[in-house]
Each structure stands twice: as C-alpha cells, then as structure tokens.
Design a protein around this motif. Structure first.
Motif, short mmCIF file in Angstrom:
data_model
loop_
_atom_site.label_atom_id
_atom_site.label_comp_id
_atom_site.label_asym_id
_atom_site.label_seq_id
_atom_site.Cartn_x
_atom_site.Cartn_y
_atom_site.Cartn_z
N THR A 89 -7.12 39.93 -14.43
CA THR A 89 -7.03 39.36 -13.08
C THR A 89 -7.11 40.46 -12.03
OG1 THR A 89 -4.63 39.51 -12.97
CG2 THR A 89 -5.54 37.47 -13.84
N HIS A 90 -7.48 40.05 -10.84
CA HIS A 90 -7.46 40.91 -9.66
C HIS A 90 -7.09 40.01 -8.49
CE1 HIS A 90 -8.41 43.98 -6.75
NE2 HIS A 90 -9.25 43.15 -6.14
N ARG A 146 -6.32 48.63 -3.66
CA ARG A 146 -6.17 48.13 -5.03
C ARG A 146 -7.41 48.48 -5.85
NH1 ARG A 146 -3.44 42.16 -3.96
NH2 ARG A 146 -1.64 42.96 -2.86
N LEU A 147 -7.96 49.67 -5.59
CA LEU A 147 -9.21 50.08 -6.22
C LEU A 147 -9.08 50.24 -7.73
CD1 LEU A 147 -12.15 50.88 -5.86
CD2 LEU A 147 -11.41 53.22 -5.44
N ALA A 148 -7.95 50.72 -8.23
CA ALA A 148 -7.80 50.91 -9.67
C ALA A 148 -7.89 49.58 -10.41
CB ALA A 148 -6.46 51.59 -9.97
N ASN A 149 -7.16 48.58 -9.95
CA ASN A 149 -7.22 47.26 -10.58
C ASN A 149 -8.60 46.62 -10.40
OD1 ASN A 149 -6.19 44.98 -11.94
ND2 ASN A 149 -5.79 43.98 -10.00
N PHE A 150 -9.18 46.78 -9.21
CA PHE A 150 -10.51 46.25 -8.94
C PHE A 150 -11.55 46.85 -9.89
CE2 PHE A 150 -14.58 46.76 -6.68
CZ PHE A 150 -14.88 45.46 -6.35
N SER A 151 -11.51 48.16 -10.07
CA SER A 151 -12.47 48.83 -10.95
C SER A 151 -12.36 48.32 -12.38
CB SER A 151 -12.24 50.35 -10.92
OG SER A 151 -12.49 50.85 -9.64
N ALA A 152 -11.14 48.21 -12.88
CA ALA A 152 -10.96 47.72 -14.25
C ALA A 152 -11.46 46.28 -14.38
CB ALA A 152 -9.48 47.81 -14.64
N PHE A 153 -11.15 45.45 -13.40
CA PHE A 153 -11.57 44.05 -13.43
C PHE A 153 -13.10 43.94 -13.39
CE2 PHE A 153 -12.52 40.01 -11.22
CZ PHE A 153 -11.94 39.13 -12.12
N THR A 203 -5.78 35.66 -2.66
CA THR A 203 -6.77 35.11 -3.58
C THR A 203 -6.65 35.84 -4.90
OG1 THR A 203 -8.25 34.66 -1.73
CG2 THR A 203 -9.22 34.64 -3.92
N VAL A 204 -6.64 35.08 -6.00
CA VAL A 204 -6.54 35.66 -7.34
C VAL A 204 -7.79 35.27 -8.12
CG1 VAL A 204 -5.20 35.74 -9.47
CG2 VAL A 204 -4.03 35.48 -7.28
N TRP A 205 -8.45 36.28 -8.70
CA TRP A 205 -9.61 36.04 -9.55
C TRP A 205 -9.21 36.33 -10.98
CZ3 TRP A 205 -9.85 38.91 -5.02
CH2 TRP A 205 -10.56 38.33 -3.97
N THR A 206 -9.52 35.41 -11.88
CA THR A 206 -9.13 35.54 -13.29
C THR A 206 -10.35 35.24 -14.16
OG1 THR A 206 -6.93 34.70 -12.71
CG2 THR A 206 -7.51 34.74 -15.05
N LEU A 207 -10.51 36.04 -15.21
CA LEU A 207 -11.55 35.77 -16.22
C LEU A 207 -10.89 35.01 -17.36
CD1 LEU A 207 -13.53 39.10 -16.41
CD2 LEU A 207 -14.37 36.88 -15.72
N ARG A 208 -11.34 33.78 -17.57
CA ARG A 208 -10.73 32.95 -18.58
C ARG A 208 -11.82 32.22 -19.37
NH1 ARG A 208 -7.14 29.55 -15.48
NH2 ARG A 208 -5.93 31.43 -15.23
N ASP A 209 -11.99 32.56 -20.62
CA ASP A 209 -12.94 31.89 -21.53
C ASP A 209 -14.35 31.79 -20.95
OD1 ASP A 209 -10.88 31.45 -23.37
OD2 ASP A 209 -10.30 29.58 -22.37
N GLY A 210 -14.91 32.92 -20.48
CA GLY A 210 -16.27 32.93 -19.97
C GLY A 210 -16.42 32.28 -18.61
N THR A 211 -15.33 32.10 -17.90
CA THR A 211 -15.35 31.49 -16.57
C THR A 211 -14.56 32.36 -15.60
OG1 THR A 211 -15.45 29.29 -17.56
CG2 THR A 211 -14.77 29.40 -15.27
N LEU A 212 -15.12 32.56 -14.42
CA LEU A 212 -14.41 33.24 -13.35
C LEU A 212 -13.67 32.17 -12.55
CD1 LEU A 212 -13.84 35.84 -11.71
CD2 LEU A 212 -15.82 35.22 -10.31
N VAL A 213 -12.35 32.26 -12.51
CA VAL A 213 -11.53 31.28 -11.81
C VAL A 213 -11.00 31.95 -10.55
CG1 VAL A 213 -9.50 29.80 -11.94
CG2 VAL A 213 -10.90 30.17 -13.98
N VAL A 232 -17.01 36.43 -3.27
CA VAL A 232 -16.84 37.80 -2.81
C VAL A 232 -15.48 38.29 -3.27
CG1 VAL A 232 -16.68 39.30 -0.79
CG2 VAL A 232 -18.32 37.42 -0.81
N ILE A 233 -15.48 39.43 -3.96
CA ILE A 233 -14.24 40.04 -4.45
C ILE A 233 -14.14 41.41 -3.82
CG2 ILE A 233 -12.98 40.80 -6.50
CD1 ILE A 233 -14.65 38.80 -8.13
#
Length: 183
Positions: free
Chosen positions: A4-5, A83-90, A16-26, A68-69
């Motif tokens: 998540t990011h 929050r660049l570290a978390n953004f980069s990993a995401f 706003t929270v973006w999550t990758l869940r089962d091939g879907t960006l939520v 847009v993230i």
C-alpha cells in the motif's frame, strides 16, 4: 500483506490509499473505493519535478480512467510530508505486476516533450500563413502578402523537418525502473 501507499492529495480531501490486491489496484478515498484491474492498464508514466528534489508522480491510464499517485502528502499550507521511500517501493512492485498483467502497456518517463509543443507552433504558423495570404489579397497587396507568406512557409517547413528527430518519450523496463527516479 498487500502493498500500500497513501497520501493526502489536497487540503479538503481525506487521505487516499492505494493498495495492490490480487492483480487489482484499489484506490480508497474516504468512503469512495475504486478498483482497476492491472490487465486493463494502457499507460504507466513516471514523472519527476523538473527542478529535482523528492517530488514524484505516477500517472496510470486504464482506458478512459486515470489514476494519479504522488510521493508527497499534503500536511498544511505550503507544507508536504515526504513519503518517497514508501512510494518507490510501491511503484517498483506495481511496475512488476503491471508488466506481467498488461504486457502491451506503455511504460515511459514523463518530461518536457518538445514534439507536441512544436506541432502546435507549426499548426498556428500554418494558420497565420493562410490568414496573411487572405488578408493581403483582400487589401490589394498580393505581392507583399505572397512574399511574407513565403518566408513564413519556409520557417514552417524547417519546423516540420525537425519533427522526426524529436523524442516521443523515453521508455523504461518495468522490471528495472530507473534508479534516479526511484531510489
């Protein structure tokens, strides 16, 4: 655990929270939840601020829908939280999964692109040439109008001749995103 990011995009919006869940960006913003299957991704565009710094933006296109993230979260007037570290990993995880789910998607780096700007300038110059010719013919000054239109047309031809050498945008390998943009 799903990657998540989160970021607050504007002063009067919830985070706003973006999550990758089962091939879907939520995307979750307050009570509003939107889901985008990665298989529908058409464009993955990573941008950095032209003056440098930690500002990063990811623009995703799912057909007509756009997401847009951002790497910074709004804190208060003139203040943002990095929050660049978390953004980069995401973004790295998202790029790998998107490459597998949507192999036809375009992965590119945003920047200042001269090609669209030059195309607009050439179009306005062409309209100017036509307007100059018509107005000079209407004012019984055909000789002067044709002479000026010929000079403007020469510049127009030079501009159009430069178009094939201008970049359409730099692509990148989604399995190995650029290290200078995602530390």
């Amino acid at each position: 655990m799903d990657p998540t990011h989160s970021a607050r995009l504007a002063p009067f919006q919830p985070e706003t929270v973006w999550t990758l869940r089962d091939g879907t960006l939520v995307e979750t913003r307050g009570v509003r939840v939107r889901g985008f299957p990665l298989s529908a991704l058409t464009r993955f565009r990573l941008a950095a601020a032209p003056q440098g710094g930690h500002r990063r933006v990811l623009q995703l296109s799912f057909g007509r829908a756009k997401v847009v993230i951002i790497a910074q979260s709004y804190v208060g007037p003139g203040r943002t939280e990095d929050r660049l570290a978390n953004f980069s990993a995401f973004v790295r995880i998202l790029a790998r999964q998107a490459a597998d789910a949507a192999p036809a998607a375009r992965f590119d780096l945003a920047g200042v692109e001269a090609r669209p700007a030059l195309t607009w300038v050439a179009g306005f110059l062409a309209i100017g040439v036509i307007a100059l010719l018509l107005s000079s013919l209407g004012a019984d000054m055909a000789g002067v109008g044709i002479d000026m239109a010929a000079r403007m047309s020469f510049v127009l031809i030079l501009l159009l001749a430069a178009l094939p050498w201008l970049s359409r945008g730099d692509g990148f390998d989604p399995r190995d995103p650029p290290r200078n943009l995602l530390p």
